[in-house]
Design a protein around this motif. Structure first.
Motif, mmCIF file in Angstrom:
data_model
loop_
_atom_site.group_PDB
_atom_site.id
_atom_site.type_symbol
_atom_site.label_atom_id
_atom_site.label_comp_id
_atom_site.label_asym_id
_atom_site.label_seq_id
_atom_site.Cartn_x
_atom_site.Cartn_y
_atom_site.Cartn_z
ATOM 1 N N SER A 1 -17.218 -2.339 2.225
ATOM 2 C CA SER A 1 -16.036 -3.085 1.371
ATOM 3 C C SER A 1 -16.583 -4.426 0.910
ATOM 4 O O SER A 1 -17.003 -5.106 1.610
ATOM 5 N N TRP B 1 -16.046 4.668 -5.124
ATOM 6 C CA TRP B 1 -15.220 3.687 -4.508
ATOM 7 C C TRP B 1 -13.759 4.026 -4.557
ATOM 8 O O TRP B 1 -13.297 4.824 -5.312
ATOM 9 N N ASP C 1 -9.295 4.189 -8.122
ATOM 10 C CA ASP C 1 -10.610 4.455 -7.582
ATOM 11 C C ASP C 1 -11.877 5.029 -8.774
ATOM 12 O O ASP C 1 -11.222 5.308 -9.794
ATOM 13 N N LEU D 1 -12.388 -3.093 -2.521
ATOM 14 C CA LEU D 1 -12.992 -1.955 -3.032
ATOM 15 C C LEU D 1 -13.761 -1.493 -2.054
ATOM 16 O O LEU D 1 -14.869 -2.153 -1.502
ATOM 17 N N SER D 2 -13.702 -0.309 -1.546
ATOM 18 C CA SER D 2 -14.394 0.364 -0.434
ATOM 19 C C SER D 2 -15.431 1.495 -0.973
ATOM 20 O O SER D 2 -14.816 2.397 -1.815
ATOM 21 N N PHE D 3 -16.675 1.223 -0.821
ATOM 22 C CA PHE D 3 -17.483 2.035 -1.316
ATOM 23 C C PHE D 3 -18.104 3.090 -0.433
ATOM 24 O O PHE D 3 -18.253 2.866 0.849
#
Length: 138
Positions: free
Chosen positions: A39, A78, A88, A112-114
């Motif tokens: 993230s 993401w 997303d 943002l979570s990748f």
């Protein structure tokens, strides 16, 4: 001296501040088919005349590369929070992907979570790529 023209609109100042980096660890694709999350936090600030639209996009400048070995950048996606106004998406080198939009005279923070699809097809190596965030307002 300052001059203004009738009908001209200015968005004012827009800034984006990034905190964090994305680095996936190597893992067995049979046990971990999707790597992550990794993230980052973005602080998006759009000040100035109220109501002018802004947009935030993200575009990869290349695929992931380690010497001659390549992993398609589209293996990375993401999730965004809060969603909306952020959304997303999946990284692309062909065109910028919309991350979020809004109106000026606001400030927001997004996480943002990748995630990365893991595969035995990827050769071992230290892969890297660069992606570009663009925050724009007319």
């Amino acid at each position: 001296m300052m001059m203004s023209l009738p009908g001209a609109s200015r968005a004012g100042n827009i800034t984006i501040t990034l905190s964090g980096a994305v680095a996936f660890v190597d893992d067995d694709p049979d046990l971990v088919p999707v790597l992550g999350p990794q993230s980052i936090q973005l602080d998006v600030k759009a000040v100035g005349r109220r109501g002018v639209p802004w947009s935030l996009t993200l575009e990869a400048l290349s695929n992931l590369q380690s010497g001659p070995d390549v992993i398609p950048i589209s293996a990375i996606s993401w999730t965004a929070a809060p969603n909306p106004p952020y959304m997303d998406g999946t990284l692309s080198i062909s065109l910028p992907t919309l991350v979020g939009s809004g109106l000026t005279h606001e400030q927001s923070m997004v996480i943002l979570s990748f995630w990365m699809q893991n595969s035995w097809a990827y050769d071992a190596g230290n892969y890297s790529a660069t992606a570009l965030f663009t925050l724009a307002a007319p």
